[in-house]
Design an enzyme around this catalytic site. Sequence first.
Site: not given
Ligand code: KIV
Length: 286
Positions: A124, A191
């Site tokens: 991220e 997201e």
């Molecule tokens: O951890 C997860 O499931 C994610 C998705 C929401 C993209 O990062």
Amino acid sequence: MAYLQPDKEGKVYLPAIRAAKERGEKLVCLTAYDYPTARIVDEAGVDMILVGDSIGNVIHGYGNTIPVSIEEILSACIAVKRGTERAMVVCDMPFGTYHVNEDESVRNALRLMKYGGAEAVKLEGGRNRVDLVRRLVNEEIPVVAHIGLTPQSVYKMGGYRVQGRTAEQAKRLIEDAKLLEEAGAFAIVLELVPRELAAMISKELKISTIGIGAGADCDIQVLVLHDLLGLTFGRQPRFVRQYANLREIMTDAIRSWSNDVKSSEYPNEHESYGLTDETKKEMAAQ
Ligand code: KIV
């Protein structure tokens, strides 16, 4: 220990993701955290399986993704890999595993690939991760970036809110996406961003966007499997469409079994094992 599988015809690697974007073909991605669900998801034809740090929410009940450890995600990734033949297996780098320095981040990403069997890692962040993405890609580690709502920043953001709503924030997200593409990420999760913004980013980039709560114009759609199947608790965000209610099905099945045990309906003769006639005779003669 990762399980090595022979390459299967149609196995999804980076070139297949790129080719789909070029053709304008939409792909699908779901999360999985264990062998049986990975098998089901893979056999259903899903193109990409994300061993997401959402494991913290839906499997471990932590309430958010912050506490997820590399051991937890590694163990999940190993199981998912065993259950997957065709889909690309992408593994999330948990909070804290890519924050200290680049060398440690590379080491952790390599662990996910070598022992977990991950074929790509996801992390991220926007411009603050550009150097790290470049380094990982340089070390032959395929990277999926993740911008917009980044759940590992939940304490900083103060909750799970739509990101990029003002012109300034939107511009910043577009810049971040371009920088991450330039650094070598092969896909970017968007997201919880407005659909118009996601559409613009998807159009601008040559790499694939993976949307969750980001409208229909992303190249790939991703959902948390347990949300789609109705296996989560509490109120769902509006972007979740629940296609089944497995909680209800599981509860009914468990109650039926429990009632059958209590009324001596289960197990019956065919669900247990008996002595042979010979053994019965021998025992009677003793
Ligand atoms: O951890 C997860 O499931 C994610 C998705 C929401 C993209 O990062």
